[in-house]
Design a protein around this motif. Structure first.
Motif, mmCIF file in Angstrom:
data_model
loop_
_atom_site.group_PDB
_atom_site.id
_atom_site.type_symbol
_atom_site.label_atom_id
_atom_site.label_comp_id
_atom_site.label_asym_id
_atom_site.label_seq_id
_atom_site.Cartn_x
_atom_site.Cartn_y
_atom_site.Cartn_z
ATOM 1 N N GLY A 3 -6.920 68.637 -35.465
ATOM 2 C CA GLY A 3 -5.758 68.826 -34.616
ATOM 3 C C GLY A 3 -6.075 69.785 -33.488
ATOM 4 N N ALA A 32 -2.020 64.073 -27.302
ATOM 5 C CA ALA A 32 -2.128 63.723 -28.723
ATOM 6 C C ALA A 32 -2.602 62.275 -28.875
ATOM 7 C CB ALA A 32 -0.788 63.926 -29.423
ATOM 8 N N TRP A 38 -3.328 65.542 -34.259
ATOM 9 C CA TRP A 38 -2.078 66.280 -34.331
ATOM 10 C C TRP A 38 -2.116 67.376 -33.265
ATOM 11 C CZ3 TRP A 38 1.981 65.097 -37.468
ATOM 12 C CH2 TRP A 38 1.739 64.176 -38.473
ATOM 13 N N LEU A 60 5.541 70.279 -33.047
ATOM 14 C CA LEU A 60 4.436 69.554 -33.673
ATOM 15 C C LEU A 60 4.563 68.095 -33.272
ATOM 16 C CD1 LEU A 60 2.096 69.186 -35.757
ATOM 17 C CD2 LEU A 60 3.887 68.825 -37.482
ATOM 18 N N SER A 62 2.716 64.184 -33.559
ATOM 19 C CA SER A 62 1.800 63.365 -34.350
ATOM 20 C C SER A 62 0.706 62.791 -33.453
ATOM 21 C CB SER A 62 2.567 62.211 -35.008
ATOM 22 O OG SER A 62 2.858 61.208 -34.041
ATOM 23 N N PRO A 63 -0.353 62.228 -34.048
ATOM 24 C CA PRO A 63 -1.397 61.577 -33.245
ATOM 25 C C PRO A 63 -0.860 60.401 -32.418
ATOM 26 C CG PRO A 63 -2.217 62.022 -35.452
ATOM 27 C CD PRO A 63 -0.736 62.319 -35.461
ATOM 28 N N VAL A 68 7.429 65.563 -34.273
ATOM 29 C CA VAL A 68 7.720 65.603 -35.704
ATOM 30 C C VAL A 68 8.679 66.749 -36.018
ATOM 31 C CG1 VAL A 68 6.687 65.910 -38.001
ATOM 32 C CG2 VAL A 68 5.485 64.577 -36.243
ATOM 33 N N ILE A 83 1.573 67.907 -43.242
ATOM 34 C CA ILE A 83 0.974 66.721 -42.643
ATOM 35 C C ILE A 83 -0.203 66.276 -43.514
ATOM 36 C CG2 ILE A 83 1.709 67.265 -40.311
ATOM 37 C CD1 ILE A 83 -1.022 68.361 -39.719
#
Length: 84
Positions: A3, A32, A38, A60, A62-63, A68, A83
């Protein structure tokens, strides 16, 4: 799992801050998705005098570039997420 951590200090002049406050996530989501990682972003929140403001957000992503968790704009706080 890999990440990225983005520690930001976006204390900007009010007109610029207003222009960018809704764009931070779209720019971070692009990063991302490009990296497939992440992304945790922490940012300052508050005002400095009459000229500068920082809206945040700490979040945060996500990929896939999805938000999130997020601390609401202009709120001091912390996010916690599991995660995998």
């Amino acid at each position: 799992m890999t990440g990225k951590l983005v520690a930001a200090q976006n204390m900007l002049r009010r007109p610029v801050a207003d222009q960018f406050k809704d764009l931070h996530h779209s720019m971070r989501a692009d990063r991302a998705r490009e990296t497939g990682m992440w992304l945790v972003s922490s940012d300052v929140t508050g005002v400095r005098g009459d000229l500068r403001i920082a809206y945040g957000p700490t979040s945060l992503l996500s990929p896939r570039g999805e938000v999130v968790k997020q601390v609401p704009l202009m709120t001091t706080g912390m996010i916690v997420a599991e995660i995998s």
